[in-house]
Design a protein around this motif. Structure first.
Motif, PDB file in Angstrom:
ATOM      1  N   ALA A 135      46.255  22.558  50.850  1.00  0.00           N
ATOM      2  CA  ALA A 135      46.068  23.373  49.643  1.00  0.00           C
ATOM      3  C   ALA A 135      44.853  22.931  48.830  1.00  0.00           C
ATOM      4  CB  ALA A 135      47.324  23.325  48.784  1.00  0.00           C
ATOM      5  N   ASP A 136      44.453  21.650  48.956  1.00  0.00           N
ATOM      6  CA  ASP A 136      43.330  21.170  48.143  1.00  0.00           C
ATOM      7  C   ASP A 136      42.003  21.188  48.917  1.00  0.00           C
ATOM      8  OD1 ASP A 136      43.857  19.161  49.934  1.00  0.00           O
ATOM      9  OD2 ASP A 136      43.892  17.534  48.451  1.00  0.00           O
ATOM     10  N   HIS A 137      41.954  21.861  50.064  1.00  0.00           N
ATOM     11  CA  HIS A 137      40.692  21.954  50.807  1.00  0.00           C
ATOM     12  C   HIS A 137      39.651  22.715  49.972  1.00  0.00           C
ATOM     13  CE1 HIS A 137      37.713  23.015  53.842  1.00  0.00           C
ATOM     14  NE2 HIS A 137      38.245  22.074  54.614  1.00  0.00           N
ATOM     15  N   PRO A 138      38.402  22.210  49.943  1.00  0.00           N
ATOM     16  CA  PRO A 138      37.393  22.852  49.080  1.00  0.00           C
ATOM     17  C   PRO A 138      37.036  24.282  49.490  1.00  0.00           C
ATOM     18  CG  PRO A 138      36.426  21.064  50.379  1.00  0.00           C
ATOM     19  CD  PRO A 138      37.902  20.960  50.544  1.00  0.00           C
ATOM     20  N   ALA A 139      37.414  24.735  50.685  1.00  0.00           N
ATOM     21  CA  ALA A 139      37.201  26.148  51.045  1.00  0.00           C
ATOM     22  C   ALA A 139      38.178  27.062  50.310  1.00  0.00           C
ATOM     23  CB  ALA A 139      37.360  26.340  52.559  1.00  0.00           C
ATOM     24  N   LEU A 140      39.235  26.459  49.719  1.00  0.00           N
ATOM     25  CA  LEU A 140      40.266  27.260  49.049  1.00  0.00           C
ATOM     26  C   LEU A 140      40.116  27.239  47.525  1.00  0.00           C
ATOM     27  CD1 LEU A 140      43.430  26.338  51.173  1.00  0.00           C
ATOM     28  CD2 LEU A 140      42.018  28.398  51.294  1.00  0.00           C
ATOM     29  N   VAL A 141      38.994  26.738  47.044  1.00  0.00           N
ATOM     30  CA  VAL A 141      38.798  26.663  45.598  1.00  0.00           C
ATOM     31  C   VAL A 141      38.923  28.063  44.987  1.00  0.00           C
ATOM     32  CG1 VAL A 141      36.278  26.914  45.629  1.00  0.00           C
ATOM     33  CG2 VAL A 141      37.365  25.630  43.805  1.00  0.00           C
ATOM     34  N   GLU A 142      39.553  28.141  43.824  1.00  0.00           N
ATOM     35  CA  GLU A 142      39.791  29.451  43.207  1.00  0.00           C
ATOM     36  C   GLU A 142      38.640  29.853  42.290  1.00  0.00           C
ATOM     37  OE1 GLU A 142      43.635  29.933  41.374  1.00  0.00           O
ATOM     38  OE2 GLU A 142      44.394  30.592  43.318  1.00  0.00           O
ATOM     39  N   VAL A 143      38.366  31.136  42.292  1.00  0.00           N
ATOM     40  CA  VAL A 143      37.326  31.716  41.437  1.00  0.00           C
ATOM     41  C   VAL A 143      37.963  32.884  40.677  1.00  0.00           C
ATOM     42  CG1 VAL A 143      35.400  31.021  42.905  1.00  0.00           C
ATOM     43  CG2 VAL A 143      36.575  33.200  43.347  1.00  0.00           C
ATOM     44  N   GLU A 144      37.240  33.416  39.710  1.00  0.00           N
ATOM     45  CA  GLU A 144      37.803  34.485  38.888  1.00  0.00           C
ATOM     46  C   GLU A 144      36.992  35.770  39.041  1.00  0.00           C
ATOM     47  OE1 GLU A 144      37.840  34.154  34.437  1.00  0.00           O
ATOM     48  OE2 GLU A 144      39.994  34.386  34.807  1.00  0.00           O
ATOM     49  N   THR A 145      37.692  36.880  39.182  1.00  0.00           N
ATOM     50  CA  THR A 145      37.051  38.198  39.245  1.00  0.00           C
ATOM     51  C   THR A 145      37.651  39.069  38.150  1.00  0.00           C
ATOM     52  OG1 THR A 145      36.368  38.266  41.564  1.00  0.00           O
ATOM     53  CG2 THR A 145      37.040  40.345  40.587  1.00  0.00           C
ATOM     54  N   ILE A 146      36.789  39.781  37.435  1.00  0.00           N
ATOM     55  CA  ILE A 146      37.310  40.705  36.419  1.00  0.00           C
ATOM     56  C   ILE A 146      36.394  41.924  36.312  1.00  0.00           C
ATOM     57  CG2 ILE A 146      36.208  39.382  34.565  1.00  0.00           C
ATOM     58  CD1 ILE A 146      38.601  40.292  32.778  1.00  0.00           C
ATOM     59  N   ASN A 147      37.021  43.087  36.241  1.00  0.00           N
ATOM     60  CA  ASN A 147      36.282  44.341  36.043  1.00  0.00           C
ATOM     61  C   ASN A 147      37.251  45.403  35.540  1.00  0.00           C
ATOM     62  OD1 ASN A 147      37.361  44.551  38.970  1.00  0.00           O
ATOM     63  ND2 ASN A 147      36.754  46.633  38.440  1.00  0.00           N
ATOM     64  N   ARG A 148      36.717  46.528  35.132  1.00  0.00           N
ATOM     65  CA  ARG A 148      37.548  47.686  34.828  1.00  0.00           C
ATOM     66  C   ARG A 148      37.393  48.698  35.956  1.00  0.00           C
ATOM     67  NH1 ARG A 148      35.674  49.504  29.095  1.00  0.00           N
ATOM     68  NH2 ARG A 148      33.806  48.389  29.767  1.00  0.00           N
ATOM     69  N   THR A 149      38.499  49.339  36.325  1.00  0.00           N
ATOM     70  CA  THR A 149      38.513  50.265  37.457  1.00  0.00           C
ATOM     71  C   THR A 149      39.023  51.643  37.032  1.00  0.00           C
ATOM     72  OG1 THR A 149      38.947  48.453  39.006  1.00  0.00           O
ATOM     73  CG2 THR A 149      39.482  50.671  39.761  1.00  0.00           C
ATOM     74  N   LEU A 150      38.340  52.681  37.506  1.00  0.00           N
ATOM     75  CA  LEU A 150      38.855  54.049  37.426  1.00  0.00           C
ATOM     76  C   LEU A 150      39.199  54.504  38.836  1.00  0.00           C
ATOM     77  CD1 LEU A 150      36.358  55.676  34.883  1.00  0.00           C
ATOM     78  CD2 LEU A 150      38.775  55.143  34.470  1.00  0.00           C
ATOM     79  N   CYS A 151      40.301  55.220  38.988  1.00  0.00           N
ATOM     80  CA  CYS A 151      40.805  55.611  40.300  1.00  0.00           C
ATOM     81  C   CYS A 151      40.355  57.023  40.682  1.00  0.00           C
ATOM     82  CB  CYS A 151      42.328  55.541  40.303  1.00  0.00           C
ATOM     83  SG  CYS A 151      42.938  53.898  39.929  1.00  0.00           S
ATOM     84  N   GLY A 152      40.731  57.391  41.892  1.00  0.00           N
ATOM     85  CA  GLY A 152      40.353  58.697  42.429  1.00  0.00           C
ATOM     86  C   GLY A 152      40.778  59.871  41.572  1.00  0.00           C
ATOM     87  N   ASP A 153      41.907  59.741  40.887  1.00  0.00           N
ATOM     88  CA  ASP A 153      42.373  60.843  40.041  1.00  0.00           C
ATOM     89  C   ASP A 153      41.735  60.827  38.658  1.00  0.00           C
ATOM     90  OD1 ASP A 153      43.644  58.572  39.160  1.00  0.00           O
ATOM     91  OD2 ASP A 153      45.670  59.411  39.163  1.00  0.00           O
ATOM     92  N   GLN A 154      40.796  59.880  38.436  1.00  0.00           N
ATOM     93  CA  GLN A 154      40.110  59.798  37.146  1.00  0.00           C
ATOM     94  C   GLN A 154      38.600  59.981  37.283  1.00  0.00           C
ATOM     95  OE1 GLN A 154      41.627  55.803  36.624  1.00  0.00           O
ATOM     96  NE2 GLN A 154      42.837  56.428  34.831  1.00  0.00           N
ATOM     97  N   VAL A 155      38.073  59.755  38.477  1.00  0.00           N
ATOM     98  CA  VAL A 155      36.614  59.743  38.667  1.00  0.00           C
ATOM     99  C   VAL A 155      36.046  61.164  38.638  1.00  0.00           C
ATOM    100  CG1 VAL A 155      34.792  59.250  40.332  1.00  0.00           C
ATOM    101  CG2 VAL A 155      36.528  57.521  39.848  1.00  0.00           C
ATOM    102  N   GLY A 156      36.536  62.027  39.528  1.00  0.00           N
ATOM    103  CA  GLY A 156      36.138  63.444  39.521  1.00  0.00           C
ATOM    104  C   GLY A 156      34.639  63.663  39.670  1.00  0.00           C
TER     105      GLY A 156
END
Ligand SMILES: [Fe+2]
Length: 261
Positions: free
Chosen positions: A83-104
């Protein structure tokens, strides 16, 4: 589609022409050499700007803020790694998403325009590509505001098709490390080196609004660096499959979009 796309430069509407064949051949060659191809100015500049204006109130009022901590594999664990292998280091992703029924609008029209799917299939060497039946996942729009980005990951799908609508003033660079792993060799130490910021083979590009990008990201690690400044990065994502009628499960819809449809 002439008022939406530059079909003089990119003749998707003339699949029997020599120009179409040349465009497909060039895209295939770039995919083979670089793992991606770009069509700058694919979406007309005024159309991209209008799409951004149309999406802005929806991003402000009804989008899903998708924030998650994850490792490069989007998996809780890898059986052969501690679990502590450096290939498994955690990172953060954040964005706002609009879906197919909102994009049009023009983005949905492009998604449902058969010559677009036919062109993409030709570049990827597929017999055909089909739109999804999933009302949420078909076409998405993502907004990355200041400090937000899409962090290191490998893609689940073989290809990703995106269309940049608005570029930020700074940041928002697309960074990628071609063929960091393969089906036979997971290269965990190489992954750890990349995540430490020590991979000399890292490449970076910034795209102009209106550029269509097709990217092969299953074994090429990639991220979008955090946006700087008050101009958001806004991008459309088109999802096609090699079989018709694909839908996400309710659990997948909940995980990606925070709701079920
Ligand atoms: Fe990706």
């Amino acid at each position: 589609m002439h008022h939406i796309l530059d079909l003089d430069r990119y003749p998707l509407d003339r699949p029997d022409s020599a120009e179409f064949a040349a465009l497909v051949a060039k895209a295939q060659a770039e995919l083979a050499a670089d793992g991606m191809f770009n069509l700058p100015g694919f979406l007309r500049a005024d159309v991209a700007a209008k799409a951004v204006d149309a999406l802005a109130p929806r991003f402000a009022g009804e989008s899903f803020t998708h924030a998650r901590r994850h490792n490069i594999y989007f998996r809780k664990s890898i059986p052969e790694l501690p679990a502590d292998h450096p290939a498994l280091v955690e990172v953060e992703t954040i964005n706002r998403t609009l879906c197919g029924d909102q994009v049009g609008g023009v983005l949905e029209a492009l998604y449902d325009w058969p010559p677009f799917a036919r062109f993409l299939a030709a570049t990827m060497g597929k017999a055909a590509l089909y739109t999804m039946d999933d009302p949420l996942a078909r076409v998405n729009a993502m907004n990355y505001a200041e400090g937000q980005g899409l962090n290191w990951h490998f893609d689940r799908s073989e290809f990703t098709t995106t269309l940049l609508l608005q570029a930020p003033t700074a940041g928002g660079a697309f960074e990628y490390r071609t063929d960091l792993r393969s089906e036979a060799e997971p290269n965990y130490d190489g992954v750890a080196r990349l995540l430490r910021g020590q991979d000399p083979a890292l490449q970076s590009i910034t795209l102009a609004p209106g550029t269509l990008n097709v990217f092969r990201g299953k074994n090429t690690a990639h991220r979008v660096t955090p946006v700087q400044g008050d101009k958001d990065r806004i991008i459309a994502v088109f999802s096609y499959y090699e079989r018709p009628g694909v839908r996400f499960t309710a659990e997948e819809q909940m995980g990606f979009y925070g709701r079920v449809a």
